[in-house]
Design an enzyme around this catalytic site. Structure first.
Site, mmCIF file in Angstrom:
data_model
loop_
_atom_site.group_PDB
_atom_site.id
_atom_site.type_symbol
_atom_site.label_atom_id
_atom_site.label_comp_id
_atom_site.label_asym_id
_atom_site.label_seq_id
_atom_site.Cartn_x
_atom_site.Cartn_y
_atom_site.Cartn_z
ATOM 1 N N ASP A 174 0.812 -1.207 0.000
ATOM 2 C CA ASP A 174 0.000 0.000 0.000
ATOM 3 C C ASP A 174 0.849 1.262 0.000
ATOM 4 O O ASP A 174 0.524 2.248 -0.648
ATOM 5 C CB ASP A 174 -0.883 0.011 1.247
ATOM 6 C CG ASP A 174 -2.302 -0.246 0.859
ATOM 7 O OD1 ASP A 174 -2.520 -1.253 0.177
ATOM 8 O OD2 ASP A 174 -3.162 0.587 1.198
ATOM 9 N N GLU A 206 -35.355 4.767 10.877
ATOM 10 C CA GLU A 206 -33.991 5.290 11.060
ATOM 11 C C GLU A 206 -33.503 5.843 9.730
ATOM 12 O O GLU A 206 -33.660 5.189 8.709
ATOM 13 C CB GLU A 206 -33.038 4.151 11.471
ATOM 14 C CG GLU A 206 -33.399 3.459 12.752
ATOM 15 C CD GLU A 206 -32.700 2.086 12.894
ATOM 16 O OE1 GLU A 206 -31.842 1.758 12.042
ATOM 17 O OE2 GLU A 206 -33.032 1.372 13.830
ATOM 18 N N LYS A 260 -31.369 6.339 6.623
ATOM 19 C CA LYS A 260 -30.460 5.372 5.999
ATOM 20 C C LYS A 260 -29.170 6.076 5.602
ATOM 21 O O LYS A 260 -29.130 6.823 4.640
ATOM 22 C CB LYS A 260 -31.121 4.726 4.786
ATOM 23 C CG LYS A 260 -30.265 3.632 4.182
ATOM 24 C CD LYS A 260 -31.060 2.836 3.169
ATOM 25 C CE LYS A 260 -30.282 1.635 2.656
ATOM 26 N NZ LYS A 260 -29.054 1.983 1.961
ATOM 27 N N ASP A 272 -25.522 6.674 4.217
ATOM 28 C CA ASP A 272 -24.757 6.174 3.093
ATOM 29 C C ASP A 272 -23.311 5.974 3.526
ATOM 30 O O ASP A 272 -22.481 6.864 3.375
ATOM 31 C CB ASP A 272 -24.832 7.208 1.969
ATOM 32 C CG ASP A 272 -25.013 6.527 0.647
ATOM 33 O OD1 ASP A 272 -25.020 5.289 0.616
ATOM 34 O OD2 ASP A 272 -25.135 7.248 -0.354
ATOM 35 N N ARG A 274 -18.617 -5.769 5.972
ATOM 36 C CA ARG A 274 -19.659 -6.648 5.470
ATOM 37 C C ARG A 274 -19.110 -7.614 4.417
ATOM 38 O O ARG A 274 -19.498 -8.768 4.364
ATOM 39 C CB ARG A 274 -20.784 -5.797 4.870
ATOM 40 C CG ARG A 274 -21.867 -6.575 4.194
ATOM 41 C CD ARG A 274 -22.986 -5.639 3.781
ATOM 42 N NE ARG A 274 -24.090 -6.364 3.238
ATOM 43 C CZ ARG A 274 -24.221 -6.690 1.957
ATOM 44 N NH1 ARG A 274 -23.294 -6.323 1.107
ATOM 45 N NH2 ARG A 274 -25.259 -7.362 1.532
ATOM 46 N N TYR A 288 -27.058 0.195 14.768
ATOM 47 C CA TYR A 288 -28.477 0.068 14.418
ATOM 48 C C TYR A 288 -29.025 -1.357 14.347
ATOM 49 O O TYR A 288 -30.195 -1.546 14.034
ATOM 50 C CB TYR A 288 -28.784 0.778 13.107
ATOM 51 C CG TYR A 288 -27.959 0.338 11.911
ATOM 52 C CD1 TYR A 288 -27.944 -0.978 11.481
ATOM 53 C CD2 TYR A 288 -27.214 1.270 11.191
ATOM 54 C CE1 TYR A 288 -27.205 -1.369 10.392
ATOM 55 C CE2 TYR A 288 -26.467 0.895 10.086
ATOM 56 C CZ TYR A 288 -26.467 -0.440 9.693
ATOM 57 O OH TYR A 288 -25.735 -0.811 8.611
ATOM 58 N N LYS A 345 -38.175 -0.577 10.333
ATOM 59 C CA LYS A 345 -38.000 -1.925 10.888
ATOM 60 C C LYS A 345 -39.165 -2.265 11.810
ATOM 61 O O LYS A 345 -39.615 -1.409 12.576
ATOM 62 C CB LYS A 345 -36.716 -1.991 11.709
ATOM 63 C CG LYS A 345 -35.475 -1.654 10.913
ATOM 64 C CD LYS A 345 -34.232 -1.631 11.783
ATOM 65 C CE LYS A 345 -33.036 -1.276 10.906
ATOM 66 N NZ LYS A 345 -31.813 -1.090 11.689
ATOM 67 N N LYS A 404 -36.484 4.663 -0.206
ATOM 68 C CA LYS A 404 -35.470 5.543 -0.769
ATOM 69 C C LYS A 404 -36.086 6.874 -1.190
ATOM 70 O O LYS A 404 -37.253 6.923 -1.580
ATOM 71 C CB LYS A 404 -34.833 4.876 -2.002
ATOM 72 C CG LYS A 404 -34.029 3.632 -1.680
ATOM 73 C CD LYS A 404 -32.720 4.001 -1.008
ATOM 74 C CE LYS A 404 -31.705 2.885 -1.046
ATOM 75 N NZ LYS A 404 -30.971 2.751 -2.271
ATOM 76 N N CYS A 461 -26.326 -10.697 -34.579
ATOM 77 C CA CYS A 461 -25.522 -10.518 -33.372
ATOM 78 C C CYS A 461 -24.294 -9.678 -33.713
ATOM 79 O O CYS A 461 -23.563 -10.007 -34.646
ATOM 80 C CB CYS A 461 -25.100 -11.889 -32.848
ATOM 81 S SG CYS A 461 -23.901 -11.789 -31.520
ATOM 82 N N CYS A 477 -20.974 -12.207 -33.167
ATOM 83 C CA CYS A 477 -20.638 -13.358 -34.010
ATOM 84 C C CYS A 477 -21.326 -13.299 -35.363
ATOM 85 O O CYS A 477 -21.055 -14.121 -36.228
ATOM 86 C CB CYS A 477 -20.990 -14.663 -33.299
ATOM 87 S SG CYS A 477 -22.760 -14.963 -33.196
ATOM 88 N N CYS A 533 -29.384 -13.792 -29.992
ATOM 89 C CA CYS A 533 -28.412 -14.321 -30.941
ATOM 90 C C CYS A 533 -28.609 -15.827 -31.024
ATOM 91 O O CYS A 533 -28.753 -16.503 -30.011
ATOM 92 C CB CYS A 533 -27.012 -13.993 -30.424
ATOM 93 S SG CYS A 533 -25.717 -15.002 -31.163
ATOM 94 N N CYS A 551 -21.012 -18.482 -30.299
ATOM 95 C CA CYS A 551 -20.886 -17.025 -30.195
ATOM 96 C C CYS A 551 -19.934 -16.709 -29.044
ATOM 97 O O CYS A 551 -20.212 -17.055 -27.894
ATOM 98 C CB CYS A 551 -22.255 -16.395 -29.939
ATOM 99 S SG CYS A 551 -22.144 -14.632 -29.571
HETATM 100 S S1 IVH Z 1 -30.332 -2.504 8.853
HETATM 101 C C1 IVH Z 1 -30.728 -6.753 7.902
HETATM 102 N N1 IVH Z 1 -30.331 0.075 9.342
HETATM 103 O O1 IVH Z 1 -28.090 -0.052 4.206
HETATM 104 C C2 IVH Z 1 -30.727 -5.290 7.750
HETATM 105 N N2 IVH Z 1 -29.069 -0.707 7.492
HETATM 106 O O2 IVH Z 1 -29.220 -1.313 1.869
HETATM 107 C C3 IVH Z 1 -29.387 -4.727 7.646
HETATM 108 N N3 IVH Z 1 -27.852 1.048 6.290
HETATM 109 O O3 IVH Z 1 -26.131 -2.958 4.312
HETATM 110 C C4 IVH Z 1 -29.204 -3.352 7.832
HETATM 111 N N4 IVH Z 1 -28.498 2.726 7.554
HETATM 112 O O4 IVH Z 1 -25.111 -0.769 5.232
HETATM 113 C C5 IVH Z 1 -29.889 -0.903 8.547
HETATM 114 N N5 IVH Z 1 -30.395 2.299 9.936
HETATM 115 C C6 IVH Z 1 -29.954 1.349 9.137
HETATM 116 C C7 IVH Z 1 -29.083 1.606 8.039
HETATM 117 C C8 IVH Z 1 -28.670 0.546 7.237
HETATM 118 C C9 IVH Z 1 -27.761 2.367 6.518
HETATM 119 C C10 IVH Z 1 -27.180 0.344 5.193
HETATM 120 C C11 IVH Z 1 -26.457 -0.929 5.600
HETATM 121 C C12 IVH Z 1 -27.062 -2.016 4.759
HETATM 122 C C13 IVH Z 1 -27.632 -1.244 3.630
HETATM 123 C C14 IVH Z 1 -28.763 -1.995 2.968
#
Ligand code: IVH
Length: 667
Positions: free
Chosen positions: A31, A112, A114, A116, A135, A218, A281, A305, A396, A399, A414, A420
């Site tokens: 690295d 919660e 989400k 990024d 992960r 979370y 959830k 989303k 195609c 090919c 194709c 191919c």
């Molecule tokens: S729960 C089994 N809670 O979103 C459920 N995920 O698109 C697992 N993420 O891999 C996750 N905020 O990296 C959970 N409040 C939240 C989250 C969250 C972000 C991410 C997480 C997951 C991905 C899935």
């Protein structure tokens, strides 16, 4: 050497290092050496910004993640979430889950934001933090304990914490820290998510320490003692233990989701970190465990989303890609455009009819949208460029074989089959891919390289690659270490489970799910293969058996039959039989179960809904069918069981009450 020549040389070395890392997971420099090269290139570019166009190798998103991390197998898989995009999809998602459990009424949710970032798993043993893992692919991640120790997370849990507990959360970088990092000379990242990932996966934890990262907890993995009865209480416990939990998290009645979604949407821009939606959830943890998982996602949560981001740009060309099953798929090549923080150069055009329907022509200004991690889509034409109507090719492009459309199919295919090269290469790539043989180092680029070298014609040839190890080591970008590593990776895959094997063949419509259904039904390789060969004959018992497997049905049965009707596919199988040992489908976890490998039928009214009963039986290794026959091992009869119970009695099939089923199944 002139500065320009020097830059070119460094860029070529960076390119080679990127390829060694990304394509073969076999980096050949450290690295520190890699970082030094990048710094040198950046220094030259700082003096000559006009050369930046040459520097494609530097534009690679995020850092080259460090190698050399120990791999960690997750005790329970780290999952992803199903996405919904509007209130209707949200309602449908939960209605489906209620049907699964046979419930109506409303559920409580925890919402919660989400984040990024990237998910992480923290393991505490004897209340001490002993391991942190990324992960990875969900099953196996990387040990980043040293790096996580540079963040503000509890090293030790209080006395009331279980002896063993795994806590999951998201590592992220705030927008401010991201901007500060990007404006320093240290490294450029495309977005905070990449910055967080690149910063965490550093072999030198001192670098992680300098880049400011944070963590929101979370979720839970395994625990030796349950911590709470609801998710909301679990979060409160985490807070008490010293974890940061997102302060915007909220306990909600089901009908509160829409308002919450709007609320968070308005706050989004002002939040100190990037979010791309809200996770909802089920609050009751017992309900969560009954809901379980499907594929890689839980049934007890979904991600709502935010709406897609839109942009407009020029359609520069329509390219045709040829897939594994010969499908000709058009994609739009665009004048690069930034859509909500991501540079987009390609978008999907779906198929021939879609191009005609939207009347998109090369040269038009088009509107496109990008939602989450979905491939960007063309919405329509904003301004015509005056070009001619697009004519979809009748041959195609790879090919030259005729490309035809069946009456009921939107896709043109194709007809070259395995003659191919495009189809062959795609099949080989699929064969080596994650859900299939999962051969480390045999990514898309390597498969293409060896195909072009003339070493790969059919999947079985992959197992002959170690015989070329010396030649591989000599190739550009390789070396003795990577070549030996590849041979070892191939050798490690000579044993494979039946469901992966079936999936690896790349039969049309046989994805991971259907492969699993087939593997469970037939149990081992030989009965499966014999059954498929016999099923080629329409109306045969084998064909009927295949079509009656719950989830398979006649259309998929006919795709399987078509595969087995081709002589060269049978040759492929015979060649593979010489190379690999296919393991039976019943997994070790269910061998002890009284239902492993048994055929079951549910009838009458049960206290749990049919889909849940079926999922539970299948999880214990049973095959669940609809009708009672001589082959049925158990009939679980609920109240008012009718003709099926009668038939079972006639045939002498063992009958169970729901209570007996529960006791034998252990729940
Ligand atoms: S729960 C089994 N809670 O979103 C459920 N995920 O698109 C697992 N993420 O891999 C996750 N905020 O990296 C959970 N409040 C939240 C989250 C969250 C972000 C991410 C997480 C997951 C991905 C899935």
């Amino acid at each position: 050497m002139s500065d320009k020549a020097k830059l070119q040389e460094i860029l070529a070395r960076i390119d080679a290092a990127n390829a060694a890392y990304h394509e073969r997971d076999a980096p050949e420099i450290t690295d520190a050496e890699y970082d030094a090269m990048r710094r040198e290139a950046e220094a030259i570019l700082a003096a000559h910004p006009e050369w930046r166009d040459m520097a494609g190798a530097l534009a690679e998103v995020g850092a080259r993640p460090a190698s050399g991390f120990k791999k960690v197998r997750h005790r329970t898989p780290m999952l992803s979430l199903e996405n919904v995009f509007d209130a209707e999809e949200f309602r449908e998602f939960w209605q489906g889950k209620k049907r699964f459990l046979g419930q109506d009424g409303t559920w409580e949710f925890v919402a919660e934001p989400k984040i990024d970032g990237l998910s992480i798993s923290l393991t505490y043993e004897g209340r001490h933090l002993v391991r942190a893992a990324t992960r990875g692919d969900g099953t196996e991640g990387e040990d980043v304990t040293a790096n996580i120790l540079t963040l503000d997370v509890p090293r030790m849990l209080p006395k009331d914490a279980p002896g063993f507990i795994e806590i999951r959360g998201e590592v992220y970088m705030t927008k401010a820290d991201f901007m500060a990092l990007n404006s320093s000379q240290e490294r450029q990242f495309a977005n905070p998510r990449n910055a967080a990932a690149g910063s965490l996966r550093q072999l030198d934890a001192a670098i992680t320490a300098r880049r400011k990262l944070s963590l929101f907890a979370y979720a839970q993995g395994e625990t030796s003692v349950p911590v709470a009865e609801t998710h909301w209480d679990y979060l409160a416990t985490l807070r008490r233990w010293g974890f940061e939990v997102n302060p915007l998290s909220k306990l909600l009645a089901e009908d509160g989701a829409e308002t919450f979604q709007e609320d968070i949407g308005t706050q989004r821009a002002a939040l100190p970190y990037d979010i791309d939606g809200v996770v909802y959830k089920v609050n009751d943890l017992r309900l969560q465990s009954r809901l379980g998982f499907v594929g890689r996602a839980p049934r007890w949560a979904c991600a709502w989303k935010f709406p897609a981001e839109k942009a407009s740009t020029v359609l520069e060309d329509i390219e045709i890609q040829v897939g594994r099953t010969g499908a000709l798929t058009p994609r739009a090549r665009l004048k690069p455009v930034n859509v909500g923080g991501v540079l987009v150069t390609y978008a999907t055009l779906h198929n021939e009819d879609e191009i005609a329907r939207k009347n998109v022509r090369i040269g038009d200004v088009v509107e496109l949208q990008r939602a989450g991690d979905v491939i960007p889509q063309i919405l329509g034409v904003l301004k015509s460029g005056g070009g001619e109507a697009y004519k979809f090719p009748a041959h195609c492009p790879v090919c030259g074989s005729l490309a035809v459309r069946a009456d009921d199919d939107v896709v043109r295919r194709c007809t070259g089959g395995l003659s191919c090269p495009a189809q062959m290469v795609e099949r080989l790539i699929h064969f080596c891919s994650r859900g299939a043989f999962d051969i480390e180092g045999m990514g898309e680029k390597t498969v293409r390289e060896f195909y072009e070298a003339g070493w790969l014609h059919t999947p079985a040839d992959i197992f002959a690659l170690p015989a070329h190890e010396a030649e591989i080591a000599e190739r550009e970008g390789w070396g003795p270490v990577s070549a030996a590593k590849l041979s070892a990776a191939i050798a490690a895959r000579r044993e494979i489970g039946l469901e992966r094997f079936i999936y690896a063949l790349g039969i049309r419509r046989i994805g991971e799910n259907n492969a699993k259904l087939l593997a469970r039904h037939y149990g081992s390789y030989t009965p499966w293969k014999t059954g498929m060969e016999a099923a080629v004959v329409i109306g045969s018992d084998s064909r009927l058996e295949l079509g009656s497997i719950s989830g398979i049905g006649p259309a998929i049965a006919s795709d399987l039959a078509a595969f087995f009707a081709e002589a060269h596919n049978l040759q492929t199988l015979v060649a593979l039989e010489r190379e690999v040992h296919v393991l039976d489908a019943v997994s070790a976890a269910v061998v002890d179960s009284p239902f492993a490998g048994k055929v079951m039928v549910f009838t009458g009214t049960l206290s749990m809904a049919r889909p849940e009963a079926k999922a539970r039986a299948e999880a214990l290794g049973a095959k669940v069918t609809e009708s009672v026959s001589k082959k049925t091992d158990f009939v679980v009869a609920g109240e008012d069981a009718g003709s099926k119970a009668k038939k079972a009695a006639e045939l002498g099939v063992r009958m169970l009450t729901e209570q007996e089923f529960r006791e034998m199944a252990g729940f």
